[in-house]
Design a protein around this motif. Structure first.
Motif, PDB file in Angstrom:
ATOM      1  N   TYR A   1      -2.591  -0.039  -0.913  1.00  0.00           N
ATOM      2  CA  TYR A   1      -1.275   0.468  -1.285  1.00  0.00           C
ATOM      3  C   TYR A   1      -1.451   1.959  -1.518  1.00  0.00           C
ATOM      4  O   TYR A   1      -2.308   2.363  -2.308  1.00  0.00           O
TER       5      TYR A   1
ATOM      6  N   LYS B   1      -0.799  -4.990  -8.376  1.00  0.00           N
ATOM      7  CA  LYS B   1      -0.268  -6.337  -8.220  1.00  0.00           C
ATOM      8  C   LYS B   1      -0.386  -6.843  -6.797  1.00  0.00           C
ATOM      9  O   LYS B   1      -0.553  -8.033  -6.569  1.00  0.00           O
ATOM     10  N   VAL B   2      -0.243  -5.945  -5.825  1.00  0.00           N
ATOM     11  CA  VAL B   2      -0.119  -6.429  -4.453  1.00  0.00           C
ATOM     12  C   VAL B   2      -1.285  -6.086  -3.536  1.00  0.00           C
ATOM     13  O   VAL B   2      -1.355  -6.608  -2.433  1.00  0.00           O
TER      14      VAL B   2
ATOM     15  N   ASP C   1       5.125   3.229  -1.659  1.00  0.00           N
ATOM     16  CA  ASP C   1       6.400   3.163  -2.378  1.00  0.00           C
ATOM     17  C   ASP C   1       7.503   3.886  -1.617  1.00  0.00           C
ATOM     18  O   ASP C   1       7.444   5.097  -1.433  1.00  0.00           O
TER      19      ASP C   1
ATOM     20  N   LYS D   1       3.965   3.926 -12.156  1.00  0.00           N
ATOM     21  CA  LYS D   1       4.672   2.756 -11.624  1.00  0.00           C
ATOM     22  C   LYS D   1       4.098   2.342 -10.273  1.00  0.00           C
ATOM     23  O   LYS D   1       3.964   1.162  -9.976  1.00  0.00           O
ATOM     24  N   GLN D   2       3.792   3.351  -9.482  1.00  0.00           N
ATOM     25  CA  GLN D   2       3.237   3.069  -8.162  1.00  0.00           C
ATOM     26  C   GLN D   2       1.880   2.387  -8.286  1.00  0.00           C
ATOM     27  O   GLN D   2       1.578   1.437  -7.569  1.00  0.00           O
TER      28      GLN D   2
ATOM     29  N   GLU E   1       0.836   0.661 -10.791  1.00  0.00           N
ATOM     30  CA  GLU E   1       1.061  -0.669 -11.339  1.00  0.00           C
ATOM     31  C   GLU E   1       1.395  -1.647 -10.209  1.00  0.00           C
ATOM     32  O   GLU E   1       0.853  -2.746 -10.136  1.00  0.00           O
ATOM     33  N   LYS E   2       2.264  -1.207  -9.343  1.00  0.00           N
ATOM     34  CA  LYS E   2       2.650  -2.013  -8.187  1.00  0.00           C
ATOM     35  C   LYS E   2       1.431  -2.290  -7.309  1.00  0.00           C
ATOM     36  O   LYS E   2       1.201  -3.428  -6.882  1.00  0.00           O
TER      37      LYS E   2
ATOM     38  N   LYS F   1       8.747   6.304  -6.821  1.00  0.00           N
ATOM     39  CA  LYS F   1       8.740   6.105  -8.274  1.00  0.00           C
ATOM     40  C   LYS F   1       7.613   6.934  -8.893  1.00  0.00           C
ATOM     41  O   LYS F   1       6.780   7.505  -8.208  1.00  0.00           O
TER      42      LYS F   1
END
Length: 413
Positions: A330, A371-372, A356, A364-365, A367-368, A360
């Motif tokens: 990511y 997760k993925v 993203d 936040k990026q 964090e995302k 953001k």
RNA sequence: GCGGGUGUCGCCAAGCGGUUAAGGCCUCGGAUUGUGGUUCCGAUAUGCGUGGGUUCGAAUCCCAUCACCCGCCCCA
């Protein structure tokens, strides 16, 4: 939410989080069945209704009350309730009897049966199966059963029970039917309604009955004697013995079940079922057998055949759930164009990458990303200026900064 | 076709006649203007499957209806 359109009863979406499992089943089928020389075939989901009434048999429940049938420009069309008839149709139509035997085909896909849904039973469900044409010897039956067992093993399913039986050929079956009817005659009035119907139309199916009162009748000594007696003729008996021998040699554990009668009319000689104890009342994961007269019955040359089908939903319910795949990377950056370019570059190098789209905040990026994805590819001001990237392993938390050109190489470390 | 069960937010779920319908997860925002997965704060159901009825008052009681699930039958 009350006026939203919902899936039809007995049908299900296969959602992204479950698709892994389906790919797994399909991939393993391709791998295992290929080893035995089976080739994949895909036949239409709709067929002329007559194919099933003639092929599957008009005394079966499937044809009598479970088919999705509709009329279209003077034709009666049916959503396939199973795939053997369709494959046989294709075999005949495409002149596959000219190919050198055996002709080995496998398939997977949706089937449709209008039944009351319950655990392990849907109206649209999926089967994976094989059909082998042109071989009369029991080697074929054994090989088909072996393919089934090894497919299940490849999926990680080891503790399943294989049950086999021989129904004999039409000639010896006639004799068996006569004897069965005779011994049950005194009990006719005690049989359940369904069994009374079966008594005339298809006495073999009596043995499939699950009604307690009927089961009790079948347990009576004189009835058992008929059931256990070998009315099958010498050739059929020999065929059956041969099959058992091959299965033993191949290390397939099985048990004989004289009560095993498949509900489809086309079977003769070998029938088998593979069952699990963990499925509740819909406990059969696979069922199959020999159908030596079906090809002829559907207008082809006489061609012996064996096959089986498995319920994919049932297989899946026995398997541990799979974690959804994470992205390889990511891209985290507040410089959107650079992030976009970086993501594209990595994609071209064969990785699964997102970034993203809404720009953001950095945290936040990240964090995302955690997760993925497995890795965060960080592109900050410094990195961009120096033509570098920071690669963060999101599981371990370690981060390194490398030249852009080495990005992919470093990620694999 | 016949039996049984359940329906409260995207998911799980408390409430079982009385003022504003707990809680958890997920999602989103903030604490924290370049370092996440921990923590803390905040947001999100005029709505309790649907339609009637009883009642001063109903998610809670009654009737009907629908949907889904489970079992029988049959199959994979």
């Amino acid at each position: 939410m009350s006026n939203i359109i919902k899936v039809l009863k007995g049908t299900k979406d296969i959602l992204p989080q479950d698709i892994e499992m389906w790919h797994f089943l399909e991939k393993k089928a391709e791998q295992v069945f290929s080893k035995y020389g089976f080739k994949e075939i895909r036949t239409p989901i709709i067929e002329v209704t007559e194919l099933f009434s003639r092929g599957v048999g008009d005394t079966t429940d499937i044809v009598n009350k479970e088919m999705y049938t509709f009329e279209k420009s003077d034709r009666s069309i049916t959503l396939r309730p199973e795939n053997t008839a369709g494959v046989v149709r294709s075999f005949i139509e495409n002149g596959m009897s000219r190919l050198s035997a055996p002709v080995k085909l496998w398939y997977h896909g949706p089937m449709f049966r209008y039944e009351r849904p319950q655990a392990g039973r849907q109206r649209q469900f999926h089967q994976v199966g094989v059909e082998m044409f042109g071989i009369e010897q029991a080697t074929a039956d054994a090989e088909v059963i072996l393919a089934a067992v090894n497919y299940l093993k490849a999926l990680g399913l080891h503790d399943l029970d294989v049950e086999i039986n021989s129904l004999g050929c039409p000639k010896c079956r006639e004799e068996f039917k006569t004897n069965l009817k005779q011994v049950l005659k005194p009990y006719f009035d005690e049989l359940c309604e369904d069994c009374q119907k079966r008594y005339e139309k298809n006495p073999l199916r009596l043995l499939d009955c699950k009604v307690e009162s009927c089961k009790k009748i079948f347990e009576k000594p004189e009835v058992q004697e008929v059931i256990k007696s070998d009315f099958i003729c010498d050739e059929c008996s020999e065929h059956y013995t041969e099959l058992k021998l091959y299965l033993q040699k191949m290390g397939v554990k099985f048990s004989e079940n004289k009560l095993l009668v498949r509900g489809l009319d086309y079977y003769n000689r070998t029938v088998f079922e593979i069952k699990s104890n963990n499925l509740g009342s819909q406990n059969a994961v696979a069922g199959g057998g020999r159908y030596d007269s079906l090809v002829e019955q559907l207008g082809g040359e006489h061609t012996p055949a064996v096959g089986f089908a498995m319920g994919m939903e049932r297989l899946i319910s026995l398997l541990p759930t799979k974690e959804p795949k994470k992205l390889d990377a990511y891209v985290v950056s507040t410089f959107q164009t650079d992030a976009f370019l970086m993501a594209e570059e990595l994609r071209h190098q064969g990785l699964n990458v997102e970034f993203d789209l809404t720009n953001k905040k950095f945290s936040k990026q990240l964090e995302k990303a955690s997760k993925v994805a497995k890795y965060a590819i960080i592109l900050g001001e410094d990195e961009i200026l120096n033509h570098q990237v920071s690669i963060k392993n999101l599981e371990q938390g370690k981060q390194i900064t490398v030249d852009r050109a080495n990005c992919v190489k470093m990620m694999s470390l």
